[in-house]
Every structure is written in C-alpha cells, then in structure tokens.
Motif scaffolding. Structure first.
Motif, PDB file in Angstrom:
ATOM      1  N   GLU A 140     -10.634  -8.025   1.387  1.00 20.27           N
ATOM      2  CA  GLU A 140     -10.116  -9.161   0.624  1.00 20.27           C
ATOM      3  C   GLU A 140      -8.928  -8.776  -0.250  1.00 20.27           C
ATOM      4  O   GLU A 140      -8.088  -9.618  -0.557  1.00 20.27           O
ATOM      5  N   ILE A 141      -8.852  -7.505  -0.647  1.00 24.23           N
ATOM      6  CA  ILE A 141      -7.755  -7.072  -1.519  1.00 24.23           C
ATOM      7  C   ILE A 141      -6.684  -6.299  -0.744  1.00 24.23           C
ATOM      8  O   ILE A 141      -5.641  -5.968  -1.294  1.00 24.23           O
ATOM      9  N   GLY A 142      -6.957  -5.984   0.522  1.00 26.76           N
ATOM     10  CA  GLY A 142      -5.966  -5.319   1.358  1.00 26.76           C
ATOM     11  C   GLY A 142      -5.787  -3.844   1.120  1.00 26.76           C
ATOM     12  O   GLY A 142      -4.802  -3.247   1.555  1.00 26.76           O
ATOM     13  N   VAL A 143      -6.743  -3.211   0.480  1.00 23.10           N
ATOM     14  CA  VAL A 143      -6.676  -1.773   0.215  1.00 23.10           C
ATOM     15  C   VAL A 143      -8.108  -1.259   0.084  1.00 23.10           C
ATOM     16  O   VAL A 143      -8.991  -1.975  -0.382  1.00 23.10           O
ATOM     17  N   ARG A 144      -8.336  -0.029   0.481  1.00 21.00           N
ATOM     18  CA  ARG A 144      -9.684   0.516   0.488  1.00 21.00           C
ATOM     19  C   ARG A 144      -9.763   1.801  -0.330  1.00 21.00           C
ATOM     20  O   ARG A 144      -8.738   2.443  -0.613  1.00 21.00           O
ATOM     21  N   LYS A 145     -10.975   2.156  -0.717  1.00 19.03           N
ATOM     22  CA  LYS A 145     -11.196   3.476  -1.304  1.00 19.03           C
ATOM     23  C   LYS A 145     -10.888   4.534  -0.240  1.00 19.03           C
ATOM     24  O   LYS A 145     -11.166   4.310   0.930  1.00 19.03           O
ATOM     25  N   PRO A 146     -10.301   5.663  -0.600  1.00 22.75           N
ATOM     26  CA  PRO A 146     -10.073   6.159  -1.965  1.00 22.75           C
ATOM     27  C   PRO A 146      -8.694   5.844  -2.539  1.00 22.75           C
ATOM     28  O   PRO A 146      -8.169   6.619  -3.349  1.00 22.75           O
TER      29      PRO A 146
END
Length: 210
Positions: A140-146
């Motif tokens: 949903e935010i277009g970026v993942r951890k890490p």
C-alpha cells in the motif's frame, strides 16, 4: 533500549507461525526444502518478482506465474495458480503473540503493524484495524522493509518518533535496519522470549506515555 512508548509488530512469523518453516515445508513438497527461499534470496529474477509484489507493482497472479516459472526452471513440477495460497496455508495465527499485542495496547502503549505483504489476501482472519492503532503494509505504501522509508512511514502513522518505538520482527536484517534509524529492535523467536525483552524496554506504567 528503555523508556519506549510504542511498538511496531511484523505480521508473518511474528503474529503467525514461522514463515521460513512454511517455505521449507512448501519446498519439501517440491522435492527440495531449500529451493523456494534459495531462489527468492539468490536468484535475481525471483528476488525481483518478490520485491515487485511486496511493493505493490504486481499482484499475486503475476508473482505466482513468474515464480512458478523460476521453480520449474530449477526442476520443480508446479502450477502457478494457488502457489501463494499453498505457502500461506502453512501459516497459522500465534495466539500468544496476539495476546501480547492486546496486552501492550491495553497497558497504554501505542501498537502498530509494519508488514511486507505476500499475496492479495494474506491478512484474512485478522481484524487489523481493531488490533492496532496504525497499520502499514508494504504493497500500500510502495516500499518494503528493510527500506528506511518503510520504518519512517510506520512510525509516522503510529504517531511516534523512531527513538520512542520498538520494532519486533522475525528477520534479523529487518531489525538491523530499524536500529540504524534509532528504533529499538527485538528479533522474534517465540512469544515468551519476545515478551521478556519487550516489557522492560517500555516506559514504566504510571509515567506519561504521550
């Protein structure tokens, strides 16, 4: 790590049984318990598929088709349809961790979810808005951890600075990245050991948590 007032929890492998075990069991069905994770971590095409899916650029079907193709290229006999569901069927809720989230929130601390998503419906059966003060999901935010941005967005949505927040995650690399931003970090192994580290790191009850 002490005096913190907020906690970000990962989903798979923290609120559920171990993700790595689920992938290993899935691989064993294919004849090689290490194959799925080996491809996702070491095969550039498979890794790119996972990143694109977790960051929301491709859906479950496209990920399944691409990953099934890479699995077949390495000797696995598998159809694409239902691949993710086969993995997720091995993940089960961890009641002790779900209780810990509820207990921390009931004690007056803010709790949030920060999760890398796998599958279009991987949170089925969990009432996330009821469980958490804020929910942050990678697709949903277009970026993942890490990624640095994932933690900053998670903290912002939770209304807590990184220095006020603890990250609970089952992957050590995700905790290492969180700590570089000032978050406290707990590598999750089981509910008992996580609780034993988490409670002493929180600001004592009775002090102003705002």
């Amino acid at each position: 790590m002490s005096g913190r007032t907020a906690v970000l929890f990962d989903f798979g492998g923290v609120l559920t049984t171990a993700v790595l075990t689920a992938f290993a069991e899935f691989g064993a069905e294919l004849g090689d318990s290490r194959l799925p994770l080996r491809l996702l971590t070491r095969d550039p095409e498979s890794s790119a598929l996972l990143v694109d899916h977790e960051e929301g650029r491709i859906g479950q079907r496209a990920f399944e088709e691409g990953f099934a193709r890479r699995l077949r290229a390495h000797g696995a006999d598998i159809e694409a349809v239902g691949l993710v569901d086969r993995i997720q069927s091995r993940l089960h809720p961890d009641p002790a961790m779900i209780r810990l989230v509820a207990d921390v929130r009931a004690a007056g601390y803010r709790v949030g979810l920060l999760s890398n998503s796998l599958g279009d419906d991987c949170y089925a059966g969990f009432d996330l808005p009821t469980m958490f003060d804020a929910v942050t999901i990678s697709a949903e935010i277009g970026v993942r951890k890490p990624s640095r941005r994932a933690y900053l967005i998670g903290c912002e949505r939770l209304g807590a600075a990184p220095e006020q927040t603890i990250m609970v995650d089952d992957l050590e690399q995700n905790i290492t990245a969180a700590e570089l931003l000032g978050l406290g970090g707990i590598v999750h192994r089981d509910a008992e050991s996580t609780a034993a580290r988490l409670w002493p790191a929180l600001q004592p009850r009775g002090q102003n948590l705002n």
